[in-house]
Design a protein around this motif. Sequence first.
Motif, PDB file in Angstrom:
ATOM      1  N   ALA A 172       0.819  -1.216   0.000  1.00  0.00           N
ATOM      2  CA  ALA A 172       0.000   0.000   0.000  1.00  0.00           C
ATOM      3  C   ALA A 172       0.849   1.260   0.000  1.00  0.00           C
ATOM      4  CB  ALA A 172      -0.922   0.017   1.217  1.00  0.00           C
ATOM      5  N   GLY A 173       2.181   1.108   0.058  1.00  0.00           N
ATOM      6  CA  GLY A 173       3.066   2.238   0.267  1.00  0.00           C
ATOM      7  C   GLY A 173       3.720   2.893  -0.933  1.00  0.00           C
ATOM      8  N   PRO A 174       3.662   2.356  -2.163  1.00  0.00           N
ATOM      9  CA  PRO A 174       4.326   3.025  -3.282  1.00  0.00           C
ATOM     10  C   PRO A 174       3.786   4.440  -3.504  1.00  0.00           C
ATOM     11  CG  PRO A 174       3.757   0.783  -3.898  1.00  0.00           C
ATOM     12  CD  PRO A 174       3.087   1.062  -2.577  1.00  0.00           C
ATOM     13  N   ILE A 175       4.683   5.374  -3.740  1.00  0.00           N
ATOM     14  CA  ILE A 175       4.295   6.759  -3.989  1.00  0.00           C
ATOM     15  C   ILE A 175       4.286   6.980  -5.500  1.00  0.00           C
ATOM     16  CG2 ILE A 175       4.766   9.170  -3.494  1.00  0.00           C
ATOM     17  CD1 ILE A 175       4.109   7.330  -1.050  1.00  0.00           C
ATOM     18  N   VAL A 176       3.118   7.309  -6.034  1.00  0.00           N
ATOM     19  CA  VAL A 176       2.965   7.420  -7.483  1.00  0.00           C
ATOM     20  C   VAL A 176       2.861   8.881  -7.912  1.00  0.00           C
ATOM     21  CG1 VAL A 176       1.864   5.157  -7.611  1.00  0.00           C
ATOM     22  CG2 VAL A 176       0.437   7.205  -7.415  1.00  0.00           C
ATOM     23  N   ASP A 177       3.151   9.132  -9.172  1.00  0.00           N
ATOM     24  CA  ASP A 177       3.150  10.478  -9.753  1.00  0.00           C
ATOM     25  C   ASP A 177       1.718  10.909 -10.062  1.00  0.00           C
ATOM     26  OD1 ASP A 177       3.477  12.775 -11.245  1.00  0.00           O
ATOM     27  OD2 ASP A 177       5.025  11.949 -12.557  1.00  0.00           O
ATOM     28  N   GLU A 178       1.262  11.956  -9.403  1.00  0.00           N
ATOM     29  CA  GLU A 178      -0.125  12.379  -9.577  1.00  0.00           C
ATOM     30  C   GLU A 178      -0.402  12.927 -10.972  1.00  0.00           C
ATOM     31  OE1 GLU A 178      -1.399  15.766  -7.216  1.00  0.00           O
ATOM     32  OE2 GLU A 178       0.696  16.331  -6.908  1.00  0.00           O
ATOM     33  N   ASP A 179       0.647  13.267 -11.739  1.00  0.00           N
ATOM     34  CA  ASP A 179       0.434  13.750 -13.095  1.00  0.00           C
ATOM     35  C   ASP A 179       0.333  12.624 -14.117  1.00  0.00           C
ATOM     36  OD1 ASP A 179       0.439  16.278 -12.145  1.00  0.00           O
ATOM     37  OD2 ASP A 179       2.085  17.014 -13.402  1.00  0.00           O
ATOM     38  N   ALA A 183      -6.828   9.566 -10.649  1.00  0.00           N
ATOM     39  CA  ALA A 183      -7.167   9.749  -9.238  1.00  0.00           C
ATOM     40  C   ALA A 183      -8.247   8.796  -8.763  1.00  0.00           C
ATOM     41  CB  ALA A 183      -7.610  11.187  -8.984  1.00  0.00           C
ATOM     42  N   ASP A 184      -9.113   8.338  -9.664  1.00  0.00           N
ATOM     43  CA  ASP A 184     -10.276   7.571  -9.227  1.00  0.00           C
ATOM     44  C   ASP A 184     -10.470   6.249  -9.962  1.00  0.00           C
ATOM     45  OD1 ASP A 184     -10.913   8.631 -11.662  1.00  0.00           O
ATOM     46  OD2 ASP A 184     -12.716   9.683 -10.994  1.00  0.00           O
ATOM     47  N   LYS A 185      -9.465   5.809 -10.691  1.00  0.00           N
ATOM     48  CA  LYS A 185      -9.544   4.501 -11.345  1.00  0.00           C
ATOM     49  C   LYS A 185      -8.145   3.966 -11.617  1.00  0.00           C
ATOM     50  CE  LYS A 185      -9.965   6.334 -16.075  1.00  0.00           C
ATOM     51  NZ  LYS A 185     -10.806   6.356 -17.298  1.00  0.00           N
ATOM     52  N   ILE A 186      -8.068   2.677 -11.909  1.00  0.00           N
ATOM     53  CA  ILE A 186      -6.786   2.039 -12.173  1.00  0.00           C
ATOM     54  C   ILE A 186      -6.199   2.575 -13.476  1.00  0.00           C
ATOM     55  CG2 ILE A 186      -5.621  -0.159 -12.614  1.00  0.00           C
ATOM     56  CD1 ILE A 186      -6.605   0.243  -9.736  1.00  0.00           C
ATOM     57  N   THR A 187      -4.935   2.938 -13.443  1.00  0.00           N
ATOM     58  CA  THR A 187      -4.235   3.450 -14.619  1.00  0.00           C
ATOM     59  C   THR A 187      -3.695   2.289 -15.444  1.00  0.00           C
ATOM     60  OG1 THR A 187      -3.621   5.432 -13.391  1.00  0.00           O
ATOM     61  CG2 THR A 187      -2.383   4.979 -15.401  1.00  0.00           C
ATOM     62  N   GLU A 188      -3.851   2.364 -16.746  1.00  0.00           N
ATOM     63  CA  GLU A 188      -3.412   1.295 -17.632  1.00  0.00           C
ATOM     64  C   GLU A 188      -1.890   1.112 -17.570  1.00  0.00           C
ATOM     65  OE1 GLU A 188      -5.242  -0.765 -19.381  1.00  0.00           O
ATOM     66  OE2 GLU A 188      -7.120   0.162 -18.752  1.00  0.00           O
ATOM     67  N   ASN A 189      -1.455  -0.132 -17.735  1.00  0.00           N
ATOM     68  CA  ASN A 189      -0.032  -0.459 -17.650  1.00  0.00           C
ATOM     69  C   ASN A 189       0.818   0.389 -18.592  1.00  0.00           C
ATOM     70  OD1 ASN A 189      -0.485  -2.504 -15.749  1.00  0.00           O
ATOM     71  ND2 ASN A 189      -0.794  -4.043 -17.328  1.00  0.00           N
ATOM     72  N   GLN A 190       0.401   0.467 -19.851  1.00  0.00           N
ATOM     73  CA  GLN A 190       1.232   1.150 -20.833  1.00  0.00           C
ATOM     74  C   GLN A 190       1.314   2.648 -20.554  1.00  0.00           C
ATOM     75  OE1 GLN A 190       2.986  -0.802 -23.044  1.00  0.00           O
ATOM     76  NE2 GLN A 190       4.163   1.089 -23.235  1.00  0.00           N
ATOM     77  N   ALA A 191       0.245   3.217 -20.003  1.00  0.00           N
ATOM     78  CA  ALA A 191       0.269   4.633 -19.657  1.00  0.00           C
ATOM     79  C   ALA A 191       1.311   4.908 -18.573  1.00  0.00           C
ATOM     80  CB  ALA A 191      -1.108   5.087 -19.188  1.00  0.00           C
ATOM     81  N   ILE A 192       1.484   3.964 -17.653  1.00  0.00           N
ATOM     82  CA  ILE A 192       2.489   4.119 -16.598  1.00  0.00           C
ATOM     83  C   ILE A 192       3.892   4.027 -17.179  1.00  0.00           C
ATOM     84  CG2 ILE A 192       3.386   3.116 -14.464  1.00  0.00           C
ATOM     85  CD1 ILE A 192       0.516   2.085 -13.931  1.00  0.00           C
TER      86      ILE A 192
END
Length: 543
Positions: A172-179, A183-192
């Motif tokens: 639960a601890g990874p810090i992700v880039d808010e840009d 904010a309200d759904k799972i981000t697609e793998n390729q977008a990351i």
Amino acid sequence: MKRRTGAKAVAIAAAGALLLSACSTSTTGGDGEEGGSSLTVGTTDKVVALDPAGAYDNGSSLVEQQVYPFILAYKPGTADLNPSIAESAVFSEPTKYEVKLKEGLKYANGNELTSSDVKFSFERQLKIQDPNGPSSLLGGLKSVETPDEQTVVFNLKRENDQTWPGVLASAAGPIVDEDVFEADKITENQAIVDGKAFAGPYTIEGFKFNELLTYKANEDYEGFIDPAKTETVQMKYFSDANNMKLEVQEGKIDVAWRSLSATDIEDLGTKDDLKVHKGPGGEIRYIVFNMDTMPFGAKTDDADEEKSLAVRQAMADSVDRQAIASQVYKDTFTPLYSHVPEGLPGADEPLKSDYGDGQGAPDVDKAKKALKDAGVKTPVKLNLQYNPDHYGPSSGDEYALVKDQLDKTGLFKVNLQSTEWVQYNKDRTADSYPMYQLGWFPDYSDADNYLVPFFYDTDETPSFLGNHYRDKTMNKELNAQSSIADEGERADALKKIQGQLSEELPTLPLLQGNQIAVSGKDVKGVDDTLDPAFQFRLALLSK
């Protein structure tokens, strides 16, 4: 206010070329791109998602530990937590945990990493609450404040929460880039991957889902673990452990990390050019009961709570854990008689005395009595599901033996089925399986981590299991134990919780095991990565 750069557009434009080059790179050791060293690690674990909010499994956590920043991190070889991207992290008040971030932190895309990203990371976990995610670990979090760009204050629900530092180093601890992240759904793998939203010891340079993942050392990494010793690491994903065994034998991969069969490990240990590494055993294996759909479950046509419990108890009376550990796993696993594994403070073994012959062995007569007293007609049909790839190739043998043990009692008729992990992990929380196999690799070295994620369940914080076990007394006791500073008093509270779980059996513990890797003789650092925190750190590997 955060300052952002234009690096993201460059990263996105280059991503396709990087993926292609990664797929064509040699998968053997030796010189890698830009003159750096290269290693290839094989695994049968699958990645569910690169987004930490959508994954709570060993394969995904392995990736997260390499590419995302954490506030705290374990010192390899120990269970000691240390500031990572934090300068300091302390209780400023009983319910306030204050973190001071290092200055000048940034992601691989050039974006600054500030307190705003920390707040965003934890709030999105709670907002999304993906059934396959780790949001259940955040049940003790009330809110997050950011007085300035370097300061984060976690407002906690419990005073002096002894588990909170461990949560910060957990899934639960990874810090992700808010840009980059939604904010309200799972981000697609390729977008990351395209967004280069990484600030761990490695970045992801190439990604072909559950086939090949290429890591590259992050020059800007500023966490606690030493900078990466190997420039390029390729993670090769195997659907068949036999193929992984063959490739480590032939030197096509440098390390085989999860999961080889016990027989394969025994065989590979005899090879002069290979080395078997064994780490402390925090892994557990267990059967989950869906309290709604198992025989006599709450939403079945013949729902009966007493009969449902009797079925679970009779199964606990009937399984022979030692036979499974010895016959299937060559004693690389040991019998587990509690919901908390042996060796942790507060661990107890109530199932050993409560079920079977009272010494750990099965007792069919006792199982028969439990069913008869509850008015259950036999044989009881059990639909039991297991996974053939995520927990290693021996899972088939393990559950074939479980089926055989239960069938031979004459009290049960087991219908055994299997599903591959990616689909399995979705189905299990969709009430598809009345009872099913799971394993657990702890997020932090505390009994709490074997209890709260599974058995603390509210509308606000649903359990990871999603098996419809909810008990107000259990929730209250789980909340209370985490704030008890006295070790002896807390151990007693934990034992009381284990006693209640032994009576109610929302899950049936089976085995406790070691973690094992096999490598070539020239690979350095593997022993250091097999630490009590159960985090395989690729950054420490070298040749």
